[in-house]
Write an enzyme that holds these catalytic residues in place. Sequence first.
Site, PDB file in Angstrom:
ATOM      1  N   LYS A   4      59.742  22.258  58.723  1.00 48.56           N
ATOM      2  CA  LYS A   4      60.586  23.071  58.027  1.00 48.56           C
ATOM      3  C   LYS A   4      61.855  23.278  59.189  1.00 48.56           C
ATOM      4  CE  LYS A   4      58.511  26.754  56.959  1.00 48.56           C
ATOM      5  NZ  LYS A   4      56.931  26.409  57.594  1.00 48.56           N
ATOM      6  N   ARG A  54      47.214  31.304  60.796  1.00 45.47           N
ATOM      7  CA  ARG A  54      48.282  31.145  60.022  1.00 45.47           C
ATOM      8  C   ARG A  54      48.267  30.283  58.872  1.00 45.47           C
ATOM      9  NH1 ARG A  54      52.093  28.943  64.650  1.00 45.47           N
ATOM     10  NH2 ARG A  54      53.531  28.802  63.192  1.00 45.47           N
ATOM     11  N   ARG A  86      53.676  21.322  70.244  1.00 46.29           N
ATOM     12  CA  ARG A  86      55.255  21.836  70.021  1.00 46.29           C
ATOM     13  C   ARG A  86      55.784  22.762  71.139  1.00 46.29           C
ATOM     14  NH1 ARG A  86      56.853  24.966  64.304  1.00 46.29           N
ATOM     15  NH2 ARG A  86      55.454  26.743  65.122  1.00 46.29           N
ATOM     16  N   ARG A 136      57.406  33.889  51.513  1.00 43.27           N
ATOM     17  CA  ARG A 136      56.246  33.354  51.809  1.00 43.27           C
ATOM     18  C   ARG A 136      55.143  34.033  51.081  1.00 43.27           C
ATOM     19  NH1 ARG A 136      57.276  31.922  57.656  1.00 43.27           N
ATOM     20  NH2 ARG A 136      55.395  31.255  58.506  1.00 43.27           N
ATOM     21  N   ARG A 180      55.155  28.710  71.931  1.00 41.89           N
ATOM     22  CA  ARG A 180      55.090  29.896  71.155  1.00 41.89           C
ATOM     23  C   ARG A 180      53.946  30.613  71.355  1.00 41.89           C
ATOM     24  NH1 ARG A 180      57.702  28.903  65.475  1.00 41.89           N
ATOM     25  NH2 ARG A 180      55.909  30.330  64.743  1.00 41.89           N
TER      26      ARG A 180
HETATM   27  P1  AMP Z   1      57.394  30.897  61.409  1.00 41.51           P
HETATM   28  O1  AMP Z   1      58.377  30.693  62.688  1.00 41.51           O
HETATM   29  O2  AMP Z   1      58.018  30.587  60.387  1.00 41.51           O
HETATM   30  O3  AMP Z   1      56.163  30.099  61.532  1.00 41.51           O
HETATM   31  O4  AMP Z   1      57.090  32.249  61.603  1.00 41.51           O
HETATM   32  C1  AMP Z   1      56.354  32.923  62.680  1.00 41.51           C
HETATM   33  C2  AMP Z   1      55.630  34.156  62.354  1.00 41.51           C
HETATM   34  O5  AMP Z   1      56.581  35.153  61.641  1.00 41.51           O
HETATM   35  C3  AMP Z   1      54.558  33.810  61.185  1.00 41.51           C
HETATM   36  O6  AMP Z   1      53.039  33.611  61.713  1.00 41.51           O
HETATM   37  C4  AMP Z   1      54.504  35.416  60.563  1.00 41.51           C
HETATM   38  O7  AMP Z   1      53.614  36.246  61.138  1.00 41.51           O
HETATM   39  C5  AMP Z   1      56.133  35.870  60.592  1.00 41.51           C
HETATM   40  N1  AMP Z   1      56.777  35.711  59.490  1.00 41.51           N
HETATM   41  C6  AMP Z   1      57.915  34.646  59.406  1.00 41.51           C
HETATM   42  N2  AMP Z   1      58.382  34.642  58.162  1.00 41.51           N
HETATM   43  C7  AMP Z   1      57.946  35.513  57.436  1.00 41.51           C
HETATM   44  C8  AMP Z   1      57.601  36.033  55.959  1.00 41.51           C
HETATM   45  N3  AMP Z   1      58.483  35.323  55.213  1.00 41.51           N
HETATM   46  N4  AMP Z   1      56.930  36.822  55.811  1.00 41.51           N
HETATM   47  C9  AMP Z   1      55.943  37.296  56.634  1.00 41.51           C
HETATM   48  N5  AMP Z   1      55.876  37.210  58.101  1.00 41.51           N
HETATM   49  C10 AMP Z   1      56.698  35.958  58.229  1.00 41.51           C
END
Ligand code: AMP
Length: 211
Positions: A13, A166, A122, A88, A155
């Site tokens: 994404k 996740r 990554r 999400r 990360r």
């Molecule tokens: P990402 O970079 O999109 O994989 O997000 C990293 C982490 O941020 C996720 O594993 C969640 O803990 C938190 N996170 C990101 N977007 C959301 C969302 N829309 N709702 C809840 N937690 C989020």
Amino acid sequence: MKMILLGGPGAGKGTQAQILSERLEIPTVSTGALLREAIKEQTPLGMKAKSYTDAGGLVPDDVVIDMVRERLGKDDCQKGYILDGFPRTLAQAQALDTMADIDLVLYLYVADETILERLGGRRVCESCGATYHVLYQPSAAGELCERCGGTLGIRDDDRPETIRKRLEAYHAQTVPLVEYYQKQGKLRKVEGQEEVEATTEMTLRAMGEQP
Ligand code: AMP
């Protein structure tokens, strides 16, 4: 164009959002990036979010929804935007419906095994957030970011046990959104298993744009 990129962790994404954002000249709104920034700056929101992201769980809906509402109200979002990592949950999707009229939802589909392999390799630029993969998308500048020269790091939530959490959160809370947007007639599915360029091509076709 107001669009959502839906898909599991590591589905590509962020990478596709970066490419589409340059091409369409609209910003990417990534809740993951906004949360990481808040955590780095140790803002009250960041401190609240950290325990959830570290554990691989989702940050509470109200926190994320307020953050997105504020971001979408900024000037640069008035022409459109690409949402990466939001919504999400069903509650987030319903809240978004009250904030914006979304044109398109692109569902990047990738199998879990591929996700595990991708996230393990990554690397992310600690300065500008650009993402790479040690095997599939290495930086032309080696250990540094080819865009800004920043340091590439791993990360915190890309550790194997966190990745599994996740994925669980994704299947339990985010996958139901596929049906939600299908019912609204806004969903287009794109196979995200392929190389970055091939996925971009399929994504643009799904959007009705010339690749
Ligand atoms: P990402 O970079 O999109 O994989 O997000 C990293 C982490 O941020 C996720 O594993 C969640 O803990 C938190 N996170 C990101 N977007 C959301 C969302 N829309 N709702 C809840 N937690 C989020």
